[in-house]
Design an enzyme around this catalytic site. Structure first.
Site, PDB file in Angstrom:
ATOM      1  N   ASP A  25       0.842  -1.245   0.028  1.00 47.32           N
ATOM      2  CA  ASP A  25      -0.107  -0.010  -0.082  1.00 47.32           C
ATOM      3  C   ASP A  25       0.866   1.229   0.240  1.00 47.32           C
ATOM      4  O   ASP A  25       1.517   1.758   0.880  1.00 47.32           O
ATOM      5  CB  ASP A  25      -0.839   0.056   1.215  1.00 47.32           C
ATOM      6  CG  ASP A  25      -1.789   1.112   1.163  1.00 47.32           C
ATOM      7  OD1 ASP A  25      -1.877   1.845   0.397  1.00 47.32           O
ATOM      8  OD2 ASP A  25      -2.443   1.287   2.489  1.00 47.32           O
ATOM      9  N   LYS A  87       2.749  11.134  -3.516  1.00 47.50           N
ATOM     10  CA  LYS A  87       1.853  10.478  -4.233  1.00 47.50           C
ATOM     11  C   LYS A  87       0.814  11.694  -4.856  1.00 47.50           C
ATOM     12  O   LYS A  87       0.085  11.186  -5.945  1.00 47.50           O
ATOM     13  CB  LYS A  87       1.074   9.566  -3.250  1.00 47.50           C
ATOM     14  CG  LYS A  87       0.030   8.711  -4.039  1.00 47.50           C
ATOM     15  CD  LYS A  87      -0.613   7.636  -2.931  1.00 47.50           C
ATOM     16  CE  LYS A  87      -1.652   7.087  -3.447  1.00 47.50           C
ATOM     17  NZ  LYS A  87      -2.187   5.948  -2.488  1.00 47.50           N
ATOM     18  N   GLU A 187      -7.280   0.588  -4.692  1.00 46.72           N
ATOM     19  CA  GLU A 187      -7.134   0.429  -3.213  1.00 46.72           C
ATOM     20  C   GLU A 187      -8.743   0.059  -2.824  1.00 46.72           C
ATOM     21  O   GLU A 187      -8.683  -0.871  -1.679  1.00 46.72           O
ATOM     22  CB  GLU A 187      -6.905   1.866  -2.843  1.00 46.72           C
ATOM     23  CG  GLU A 187      -5.503   2.310  -2.881  1.00 46.72           C
ATOM     24  CD  GLU A 187      -4.912   3.754  -2.607  1.00 46.72           C
ATOM     25  OE1 GLU A 187      -5.820   4.194  -2.317  1.00 46.72           O
ATOM     26  OE2 GLU A 187      -3.605   4.151  -2.952  1.00 46.72           O
ATOM     27  N   ASP A 209     -12.653   5.428   0.654  1.00 46.01           N
ATOM     28  CA  ASP A 209     -11.374   5.330   0.840  1.00 46.01           C
ATOM     29  C   ASP A 209     -10.739   6.805   1.047  1.00 46.01           C
ATOM     30  O   ASP A 209     -10.815   7.337  -0.328  1.00 46.01           O
ATOM     31  CB  ASP A 209     -10.769   4.528  -0.035  1.00 46.01           C
ATOM     32  CG  ASP A 209      -8.931   4.362   0.315  1.00 46.01           C
ATOM     33  OD1 ASP A 209      -8.844   4.738   1.065  1.00 46.01           O
ATOM     34  OD2 ASP A 209      -8.597   3.713  -0.616  1.00 46.01           O
TER      35      ASP A 209
END
Length: 641
Positions: A25, A87, A187, A209
């Site tokens: 992850d 990210k 994800e 999420d």
């Protein structure tokens, strides 16, 4: 002489060696790596025992960096060379972001053919792909330390709303880090996999999420080992970092009339950290009117005082909450599932711990969301399970099938700056679709294929992925020639496009590598740079290990002096004390002189040897004093044959 063990061939074949595969992850705020071992997903800790590794990289030179907790501790010493939340930048061009929102200098690649975004440091420009690769190297080494061998592959999770460029950039980062990517999975899908296999529930579920920098929402149907994504949505630029930014703006503009964008980079970094810590503390308060008071000092040594409570936070974050709610409503509409048919809403990502967010989700879906699952680990669990399945290990008792979807539509540019969609969003992947196009002018012998991603009808409003040209079209009147353009999207959500002129068979194709990505040559160079710096990295590791041993010895000797310092003469005590001061000085200065560290350590050992010996003698004396030989023998365990 030892005997060789001989097994029957069938016995050997029935126990194939399991592959060392992992799930990763790669998060905005924290990252996690795990693997399925003996039927259970385990996570690999860092040297301090932490499972969650902060997605922070601190560069002390062009080719030397620290990752995770150690990078965070060096933040203020090398602030302009510390990079976090990368990210949010990976796979993006300079025109895709507001450079003033980030606590470091961003610039465009000087190569005119590229729209690549670069991060400026005192040691030169660094690509977000390279920063992500350094985080992945750290994670990879943790797993390899556990397995005592190289890993065979990894499943890496990405936000469902990552576009093709961001997915390709993530794969490039993995290549640079020496990781073979078995699959990229979304994800929310990974979270649903972990949840579904754990609970063995069937039905329709919403995965909400939200992490530090991205937000996804997916609607899935779970039934008998089939995990089918019905629709997905979200915002790849919405997450916990945005709530932090709102807090900072409120503090500065409300109380001191200071503009957010006027802050120095080092000040922006430190106040954003304070905002995040305050935001997290709010969730522990029972009364939404209870005030939290905090203090902050900027780089000019000016002091500031700020207040925040849950009620104020709810007001200033209303716009962000509404964005998340709107994305949920749109995704539900796309899934053609009514609210009443949803069995559970599952929260994933650290930001979902915020009270205001949980309340917004509760009010939208008319039910309490599931909060009994660890939001920080569930995505990595799903990735590890999928890695095990794809590797052929089959360590889990169940088999399953994931059917994911494309988050954004894919198409090409047509005359007038319009977009013709070829594959619509929320189409199941892998996917393949073809469409015919024709020429616009008489005698036209070539056609430019401009590939785009997005939901708008205008080219200017969609994301440009790539361009290529097909030549050799027979010169005919406009509208006569036929060119079939085929789009293929693989299981990772990555695109390749082929164009074929129907009468001659002339073909042109491209594996989409966006202009803000990096070339194969650059990936190769980064890998080679990693190899060429291996010796430097090895030396740096040896220095840190030597310093760690010195720290441990200092602590042990200190404890021994407190308990049994009276066993030493004055001269012996002073020698040890003097050497201890020298050792502490080296530790405090973070010395990188390996030889000096070794010499001081050796000297400390030499001076403390008499103390060790006398402590042992004292312990033996206290154990046998006043006892007979027979009684000592009776209490001493006999050696077993």
């Amino acid at each position: 002489m030892s005997l060789l063990q001989i097994s029957e061939p069938d016995e050997i074949n029935s126990k194939p060696k399991l592959k060392c595969v992992v799930g990763i992850d790669l998060g905005t705020t924290n990252s996690l790596i795990g693997s399925l071992v003996d039927g259970k997903v385990i996570f690999f800790p860092d040297d301090d025992g932490n499972l969650l590794i902060p997605s922070v990289v601190n560069y002390s030179s062009q080719n030397s960096c620290r990752v995770g907790s150690s990078a965070q501790t060096g933040k203020m010493n090398h602030s302009s060379a510390t990079i976090s939340s990368v990210k949010r930048l990976i796979g993006k061009g300079i025109g895709d972001v507001n450079v003033k929102d980030y606590p470091y200098h961003l610039s465009k690649n000087s190569d005119k053919e590229k729209n690549e975004l670069l991060i400026q440091t005192p040691f030169g420009s660094i690509s977000p792909i390279k920063v992500s690769a350094d985080i992945l190297v750290c994670l990879r080494k943790k797993a390899e330390k556990y397995f005592q061998q190289s890993i065979d592959g990894a499943v890496i999770t990405v936000p469902a709303y990552f576009d093709d460029g961001q997915r390709q950039a993530t794969k490039d980062a993995a290549r640079i880090a020496g990781i073979d990517v078995l699959r990229l999975i979304n994800e929310p899908t990974a979270a649903a996999l972990a949840y579904g296999l754990e609970t063995k529930k069937k039905g329709i579920f919403v995965i909400f999420d939200m992490g530090g920098g991205t937000f996804d929402v997916s609607v899935l149907r779970l039934s008998g080992g089939l995990f089918e994504v019905l629709a997905t949505g979200g915002d790849s630029s919405l997450g916990g970092d945005d709530f932090d930014k709102l807090i900072v703006k409120y503090w500065l503009e409300k109380n001191y009339d200071i503009g957010y964008e006027s802050l120095k980079i080092e000040d922006l970094k430190s106040i954003l950290i304070l905002a995040r810590e305050t935001k997290e503390r709010l969730s522990n308060l029972t009364n939404e009117e209870d005030l939290l008071s905090v203090k902050w000092k900027n780089s000019n040594n000016e002091n500031f005082s700020f207040n925040l409570n849950e009620s104020i936070f709810k007001k200033i974050s209303a716009k962000l909450l509404n964005k998340a709610v709107s994305a949920c409503k749109k995704t539900l509409l796309d899934s053609k599932i009514e609210n009443v048919l949803i069995d559970d809403v599952i929260l994933v990502g650290g930001t979902t711990r915020l009270k205001v967010l949980r309340e917004a989700v509760r009010d939208l879906f008319n039910r309490q969301p599931r909060i009994d699952i660890n939001p920080d680990e569930v995505v990595a669990v799903g990735a590890a399970l999928q890695a095990d399945l794809l590797s052929g290990n089959k360590s889990h008792e169940s088999d399953w099938l994931l059917l994911d979807v494309l988050p954004l539509s894919l198409g090409i540019e047509t005359m007038g700056g319009l977009v013709e969609k070829v594959i619509d969003r929320n189409s199941s992947i892998p996917a393949s679709k073809a469409q015919e196009f024709t020429t616009f002018k008489d005698g036209q012998t070539s056609m430019s294929i401009h590939i785009l991603q997005g939901e708008r009808d205008l080219v200017s409003e969609c994301r440009s992925l790539a361009k290529f040209e097909i030549a050799g079209i027979p010169p005919k009147p406009a509208g006569i020639a036929r060119v079939e353009v085929s789009f293929q999207v693989d299981a990772d959500g990555l695109l390749s496009v082929t164009a074929v002129e129907q009468t001659t068979g002339t073909t042109a194709s491209i594996d989409v590598k966006p202009s803000y990505g990096i070339s194969d040559e650059e990936v190769t160079k980064m890998i080679q740079d990693g190899v060429s710096n291996a010796y430097h990295d090895k030396d740096a590791r040896a220095i840190r290990e030597a310093m760690l041993e010195l720290k441990r010895n200092v602590i042990a000797v200190e404890e021994a002096l407190v308990k049994d310092g009276n066993l030493l003469s004055t001269e012996e005590y002073e020698k040890i004390s003097s050497t201890m001061m020298q050792a502490k000085g080296l530790i405090k200065s973070s010395s990188e002189d390996r030889e000096l560290i070794g010499n001081v350590h050796e000297k400390l050992n030499s001076y403390s040897d008499p103390l060790v010996e006398r402590r042992m003698n004292r312990a033996i004396e206290s154990a046998i004093v006043g006892k007979t030989i027979d009684s000592v023998e009776k209490t001493t365990p006999s050696k077993k044959n």
